[in-house]
Design a protein around this motif. Structure first.
Motif, PDB file in Angstrom:
ATOM      1  N   THR A  74       0.567  -1.263   0.348  1.00  0.00           N
ATOM      2  CA  THR A  74      -0.372   0.099   0.319  1.00  0.00           C
ATOM      3  C   THR A  74       0.700   1.153   0.014  1.00  0.00           C
ATOM      4  N   CYS A  75       0.549   2.382  -0.560  1.00  0.00           N
ATOM      5  CA  CYS A  75       1.085   3.610  -0.313  1.00  0.00           C
ATOM      6  C   CYS A  75       0.927   4.223   0.897  1.00  0.00           C
ATOM      7  N   GLN A  77       1.427   7.226   1.435  1.00  0.00           N
ATOM      8  CA  GLN A  77       1.426   8.781   1.855  1.00  0.00           C
ATOM      9  C   GLN A  77      -0.445   8.504   1.908  1.00  0.00           C
ATOM     10  N   THR A  78      -0.500   9.317   3.299  1.00  0.00           N
ATOM     11  CA  THR A  78      -1.462  10.038   4.074  1.00  0.00           C
ATOM     12  C   THR A  78      -2.688   9.778   3.218  1.00  0.00           C
ATOM     13  N   GLY A  79      -3.773   9.132   3.145  1.00  0.00           N
ATOM     14  CA  GLY A  79      -4.964   9.527   2.358  1.00  0.00           C
ATOM     15  C   GLY A  79      -5.011   8.684   1.278  1.00  0.00           C
ATOM     16  N   CYS A  80      -3.855   8.164   0.586  1.00  0.00           N
ATOM     17  CA  CYS A  80      -3.796   7.170  -0.334  1.00  0.00           C
ATOM     18  C   CYS A  80      -3.952   5.488  -0.355  1.00  0.00           C
ATOM     19  N   GLU A  81      -5.365   5.063  -1.063  1.00  0.00           N
ATOM     20  CA  GLU A  81      -4.826   4.195  -0.650  1.00  0.00           C
ATOM     21  C   GLU A  81      -4.626   3.380  -2.050  1.00  0.00           C
ATOM     22  N   ARG A  82      -3.681   3.484  -3.002  1.00  0.00           N
ATOM     23  CA  ARG A  82      -3.512   2.720  -3.697  1.00  0.00           C
ATOM     24  C   ARG A  82      -2.667   1.323  -3.422  1.00  0.00           C
TER      25      ARG A  82
END
Length: 99
Positions: A74-75, A77-82
């Motif tokens: 999972t990425c 970065q906060t908020g990134c769900e990729r």
């Protein structure tokens, strides 16, 4: 094939060597970088049950790069769900780091 990235042939510089234990086949780095899977501190080994759980969870996630199921990373970065497979990361210009 690796049960995390689903590749039979993969660059060992990216995915590491394949390891087979208790009918689980995984690349070293695919296992090490799988989100939510952490080695036991005293041995540095992964519990088989934990690895099986990650494989089940990954089966529900689609890779942002190849769109196939089984993404384990999972990425950060906060908020990134990729999510993505480790060998797909370079194709998607993702940067993977291990500390």
């Amino acid at each position: 094939a690796c049960m995390l990235c689903h590749r039979i042939q993969a660059d060992t510089d990216i995915c590491g060597d394949k390891r087979v234990k208790f009918k689980l086949c995984v690349h070293t780095y695919c296992q090490l970088l799988a989100t939510g899977l952490f080695p036991k501190e005293d041995t540095g080994q992964f519990l088989v049950g934990d690895t099986r759980g990650i494989i089940r969870e990954a089966a529900k996630k689609s890779c942002f790069i190849c769109y196939k199921m089984g993404a384990t990373i999972t990425c950060c970065q906060t908020g990134c769900e990729r999510t993505f497979h480790l060998p797909c990361a370079p194709d998607g210009e993702c940067v993977t780091q291990y500390f």
